[in-house]
Design a protein around this motif. Structure first.
Motif, PDB file in Angstrom:
ATOM      1  N   ASP A   1      42.229  39.582  33.680  1.00 33.73           N
ATOM      2  CA  ASP A   1      40.876  39.205  33.257  1.00 33.73           C
ATOM      3  C   ASP A   1      40.806  38.887  31.773  1.00 33.73           C
ATOM      4  OD1 ASP A   1      39.565  39.263  35.682  1.00 33.73           O
ATOM      5  OD2 ASP A   1      39.022  41.382  35.518  1.00 33.73           O
TER       6      ASP A   1
ATOM      7  N   ARG B   1      42.006  43.687  42.824  1.00 34.34           N
ATOM      8  CA  ARG B   1      40.906  44.639  43.047  1.00 34.34           C
ATOM      9  C   ARG B   1      40.610  44.807  44.532  1.00 34.34           C
ATOM     10  NH1 ARG B   1      38.596  41.675  38.989  1.00 34.34           N
ATOM     11  NH2 ARG B   1      38.955  42.612  36.970  1.00 34.34           N
ATOM     12  N   ARG B   2      40.636  43.705  45.268  1.00 32.94           N
ATOM     13  CA  ARG B   2      40.382  43.757  46.704  1.00 32.94           C
ATOM     14  C   ARG B   2      41.461  44.597  47.408  1.00 32.94           C
ATOM     15  NH1 ARG B   2      40.456  38.467  47.780  1.00 32.94           N
ATOM     16  NH2 ARG B   2      38.483  38.208  46.724  1.00 32.94           N
TER      17      ARG B   2
ATOM     18  N   ASP C   1      44.837  44.227  36.633  1.00 32.78           N
ATOM     19  CA  ASP C   1      43.637  43.404  36.805  1.00 32.78           C
ATOM     20  C   ASP C   1      42.924  43.202  35.469  1.00 32.78           C
ATOM     21  OD1 ASP C   1      42.944  46.107  36.805  1.00 32.78           O
ATOM     22  OD2 ASP C   1      41.186  45.793  38.062  1.00 32.78           O
TER      23      ASP C   1
ATOM     24  N   CYS D   1      40.937  39.302  41.073  1.00 35.03           N
ATOM     25  CA  CYS D   1      40.065  39.605  42.224  1.00 35.03           C
ATOM     26  C   CYS D   1      40.878  40.076  43.420  1.00 35.03           C
ATOM     27  CB  CYS D   1      39.240  38.372  42.593  1.00 35.03           C
ATOM     28  SG  CYS D   1      37.970  37.968  41.388  1.00 35.03           S
TER      29      CYS D   1
ATOM     30  N   THR E   1      42.130  34.718  37.166  1.00 31.02           N
ATOM     31  CA  THR E   1      40.889  35.313  37.668  1.00 31.02           C
ATOM     32  C   THR E   1      41.004  35.598  39.160  1.00 31.02           C
ATOM     33  OG1 THR E   1      39.617  34.150  35.981  1.00 31.02           O
ATOM     34  CG2 THR E   1      38.395  34.987  37.879  1.00 31.02           C
ATOM     35  N   THR E   2      41.566  34.656  39.903  1.00 24.91           N
ATOM     36  CA  THR E   2      41.774  34.845  41.336  1.00 24.91           C
ATOM     37  C   THR E   2      42.738  36.000  41.587  1.00 24.91           C
ATOM     38  OG1 THR E   2      41.410  32.491  41.701  1.00 24.91           O
ATOM     39  CG2 THR E   2      42.511  33.707  43.467  1.00 24.91           C
TER      40      THR E   2
END
Length: 184
Positions: free
Chosen positions: A47, A137-138, A43, A134, A130-131
């Motif tokens: 980023d 992380r989710r 991640d 995310c 970026t998606t």
């Protein structure tokens, strides 16, 4: 002397079995550690590359920035992949897919597929990365939640075997002492 006659063949058999299995076990452990390390760092990679691209850097420059500033297994893996496609040994697509295969990680494979797809179709890579960050992380958060939900069940055995008997002795001990003392 009788025990030494039996110990030598058993020790030899154990040494043969261990010498054949140990490299595979160690190799599997090394691959699992590499996969986990890459999954933890992905991640951040997504980023940093996305921020670099939004800041005006190319994908190659943003990836080089990550590899230079963030030491780790994933950084080394991506640095060697980048070296392969810059030196002409492999195409970018092949080098990224090889890196994903070497890591053995589904997340790194998703990263490489995302990069290859975005560059192939001319899609905005920064937004896709970026998606992806995310989503990673989710997923990690959901996995941690699942592990936390299992903790009370895992704590039942130590609680039942260690703490509960001690509590019973603490609570019932004085009552038993009083009962035994009053009986005599």
């Amino acid at each position: 002397t009788l025990t030494s006659v039996w110990v030598a063949p058993v020790a030899l058999a154990a040494a043969i079995v261990l010498s054949r299995r140990a490299p595979r076990v160690l190799d599997r452990r090394r691959r699992d550690e590499l996969r986990r390390a890459c999954d933890r760092q992905l991640d951040t990679l997504a980023d940093i590359v996305a921020m670099g691209m939004r800041g005006g850097l190319s994908f190659d420059a943003a990836l080089a920035l990550y590899c230079e500033k963030f030491p780790g297994e994933l950084s080394q893996l991506m640095g060697s992949a980048q070296l392969k496609w810059k030196s002409g040994v492999a195409t970018r697509e092949r080098a990224l897919k090889d890196a994903a295969d070497q890591a053995g990680s589904q997340l790194v494979k998703r990263f490489s597929d995302t990069v290859v797809q975005a560059m192939g179709y001319g899609s905005p890579l920064a937004g896709m990365l970026t998606t992806l960050a995310c989503d990673i992380r989710r997923e990690r958060f959901a996995q941690i939640e699942r592990q936390v939900e299992k903790v009370p069940i895992k704590m039942l055995v130590p609680t039942g075997t260690c703490i509960l008997p001690a509590m019973l002795v603490l609570i019932m001990g004085p009552v038993l002492i009083q009962f035994i003392g009053s009986s005599f």
